[in-house]
Scaffold this active site. Structure first.
Site, PDB file in Angstrom:
ATOM      1  N   ARG A 153       0.934  -0.990   0.061  1.00 49.81           N
ATOM      2  CA  ARG A 153       0.025   0.054  -0.094  1.00 49.81           C
ATOM      3  C   ARG A 153       0.876   1.234   0.061  1.00 49.81           C
ATOM      4  NH1 ARG A 153      -2.240  -3.286   4.046  1.00 49.81           N
ATOM      5  NH2 ARG A 153      -4.355  -3.869   3.517  1.00 49.81           N
ATOM      6  N   LYS A 177      -2.164  -2.279   8.014  1.00 53.55           N
ATOM      7  CA  LYS A 177      -3.522  -1.975   8.516  1.00 53.55           C
ATOM      8  C   LYS A 177      -3.499  -2.643  10.060  1.00 53.55           C
ATOM      9  CE  LYS A 177      -6.251  -0.212   4.870  1.00 53.55           C
ATOM     10  NZ  LYS A 177      -7.712  -0.469   4.027  1.00 53.55           N
ATOM     11  N   HIS A 242      -2.959   2.291  -5.802  1.00 55.32           N
ATOM     12  CA  HIS A 242      -3.702   1.141  -5.685  1.00 55.32           C
ATOM     13  C   HIS A 242      -3.755   0.484  -6.655  1.00 55.32           C
ATOM     14  CE1 HIS A 242      -5.315  -0.146  -1.753  1.00 55.32           C
ATOM     15  NE2 HIS A 242      -6.342  -0.730  -2.406  1.00 55.32           N
ATOM     16  N   ARG A 245      -1.162  -1.959  -7.016  1.00 48.01           N
ATOM     17  CA  ARG A 245      -1.427  -3.006  -5.941  1.00 48.01           C
ATOM     18  C   ARG A 245      -2.395  -4.046  -6.619  1.00 48.01           C
ATOM     19  NH1 ARG A 245      -1.557  -4.207  -0.412  1.00 48.01           N
ATOM     20  NH2 ARG A 245      -3.554  -4.982   0.522  1.00 48.01           N
ATOM     21  N   HIS A 268      -4.041  -8.712   3.760  1.00 48.67           N
ATOM     22  CA  HIS A 268      -5.576  -8.807   3.793  1.00 48.67           C
ATOM     23  C   HIS A 268      -5.703  -9.805   5.258  1.00 48.67           C
ATOM     24  CE1 HIS A 268      -6.560  -7.900  -0.486  1.00 48.67           C
ATOM     25  NE2 HIS A 268      -6.275  -6.856   0.329  1.00 48.67           N
ATOM     26  N   TYR A 277     -10.144 -10.747  -6.546  1.00 48.74           N
ATOM     27  CA  TYR A 277      -9.007 -10.713  -7.869  1.00 48.74           C
ATOM     28  C   TYR A 277      -9.344 -12.178  -8.592  1.00 48.74           C
ATOM     29  CZ  TYR A 277      -6.858  -6.941  -5.333  1.00 48.74           C
ATOM     30  OH  TYR A 277      -6.589  -5.799  -4.581  1.00 48.74           O
TER      31      TYR A 277
END
Length: 306
Positions: A153, A177, A242, A245, A268, A277
Site C-alpha cells: 500500500r 493496517k 492502488h 497493488r 488482508h 481478484y
C-alpha cells in the site's frame, strides 16, 4: 457531559492508548465532528450526550444516507458505533442507542481496476529510458519497482524505514493496517538494483527509507502525483498507486499463484477480500478457454470428418 468534550477524550484514547493509525484517527475526527455539528445545529440544539437517543441518530443516519455513497456511509456509521461503544464501556451512558437501530447497507461490488502486463512494461521502459541521474528520478524508479514487486500500500511504502529493509536477505518488514506486520521477499533483480542504486545515492540520515528533496519522509500524496503523471503521460489514462497493488495481485493470480499466498502478500485479514481478484482475471480466462477447452478439439475433429 458535553458530547464535544467526550469526542475529544475518545480521540485522545484512540491515539495514545489504542494506538490507532493516523488515517483511522483522521477519519474518526472528521466523522464525529460532523455528527456533533449536526446535533448542535438542530432546531433544538443538543449539547449533552444523555439527550442523544434513537430518534436523533436515526434522523442523522437518514440525512447522511442521502449525501454519501455506501462506502463512505458505512465508514461514518462505523465511527459513530465505535464512539458509542466507548461511551457504554466507560459507563458514561447506560445504554447504547445505536444498538436499537437496524442497519443494512449494501455496497456495490466493484472489480478492482488494474493494469495489464503490457501497461506495466510500457511504464518501466519509459522510466528507465530517461537519461536522468537525479536523486528524485532514481528514487521514483525504486518507488515504482517496490510498489509493483510487493503489492504494498502507498501508506505502507511511505512509512518504511531504512531498518525495515534487510539488504542481506532482500526482505522488507512491512507494518500494515491495524499495525499488523508482514515480511515480503523481493526477488526481481531490477527491483533490487533500483533500490540499491537509490540507497547508494541517499545521503540523508532520515530514518525513513523514501525521502523527498527536503530530506523529509516522502508523502503519500507525492507518490500519488508521481504515479498519476506516469499514467497520464505514458498510458494516457488515470493510474493510482492502488491500481499498481491491484495489478500485482491480479497478475500473480493469472500466473497461477494460490490466493492464500496473495492474501499474505497483500496483508488482508480475510481471504474474502483477496478473492475478488480471482473474478477479475478475465484475460487469463480468455487465454485458457481459447487454448485448452476440449470443445476446440471437437471442432477440429468435425472438420476432418466433412
Amino acid at each position: 457531559m458535553k458530547t464535544k468534550d467526550l469526542i475529544k477524550d475518545y480521540l485522545i484514547q484512540c491515539r495514545n492508548i489504542k494506538k490507532l493509525e493516523t488515517l483511522t484517527i483522521k477519519a474518526y475526527t472528521i466523522d464525529l465532528k460532523q455528527f456533533n455539528e449536526y446535533i448542535e445545529n438542530l432546531a433544538t440544539p443538543i449539547f449533552e450526550i444523555n439527550y442523544i437517543d434513537k430518534s436523533i441518530l436515526t434522523d442523522y443516519i437518514n440525512l447522511i444516507s442521502t449525501l454519501y455513497k455506501a462506502k463512505s456511509l458505512k465508514r461514518k456509521i462505523a465511527s459513530l458505533k465505535a464512539f458509542f461503544n466507548y461511551l457504554e464501556f466507560e459507563d458514561i451512558i447506560t445504554s447504547n442507542p445505536l444498538r436499537k437501530i437496524r442497519l443494512t447497507i449494501k455496497e456495490p461490488k466493484r472489480l478492482p481496476k488494474s493494469l495489464s502486463i503490457f501497461d506495466i512494461e510500457k511504464i518501466l521502459k519509459a522510466i528507465y529510458s530517461k537519461n536522468i541521474q537525479s536523486f528524485s528520478h532514481l528514487r521514483n524508479i525504486a518507488v515504482f519497482e517496490i510498489l509493483f514487486a510487493t503489492g504494498i500500500r502507498v501508506s505502507e511504502l511511505c512509512n518504511l524505514k531504512i531498518l525495515d529493509y534487510n539488504i542481506d536477505t532482500q526482505v522488507l518488514h512491512i507494518r500494515g493496517k491495524g499495525n499488523k506486520e508482514r515480511l515480503i521477499y523481493i526477488s526481481n533483480r531490477d527491483a533490487l538494483s533500483s533500490l540499491s542504486i537509490y540507497m547508494s545515492n541517499r545521503t540523508s540520515d532520515n530514518e525513513y527509507l523514501f525521502i523527498n528533496r527536503l530530506n523529509k519522509r516522502l508523502s503519500e500524496q507525492s507518490v500519488r502525483f508521481f504515479i498519476q503523471n506516469l499514467g497520464k503521460n505514458i498510458l494516457n489514462k488515470y493510474v493510482s498507486p492502488h491500481m499498481i497493488r491491484h495489478s500485482f495481485a491480479t497478475l500473480m493470480i493469472e500466473e497461477g499463484v494460490d490466493v492464500t499466498y496473495i492474501q499474505s502478500f497483500l496483508g488482508h485479514s480475510s481471504i474474502t477480500t483477496t478473492q475478488i481478484y480471482t473474478v477479475s482475471t478475465i484475460n487469463k480466462q480468455r487465454q485458457i478457454m481459447t487454448s485448452f477447452h476440449p470443445r476446440n478439439r471437437i471442432l477440429l475433429l468435425m472438420k476432418d470428418n466433412y
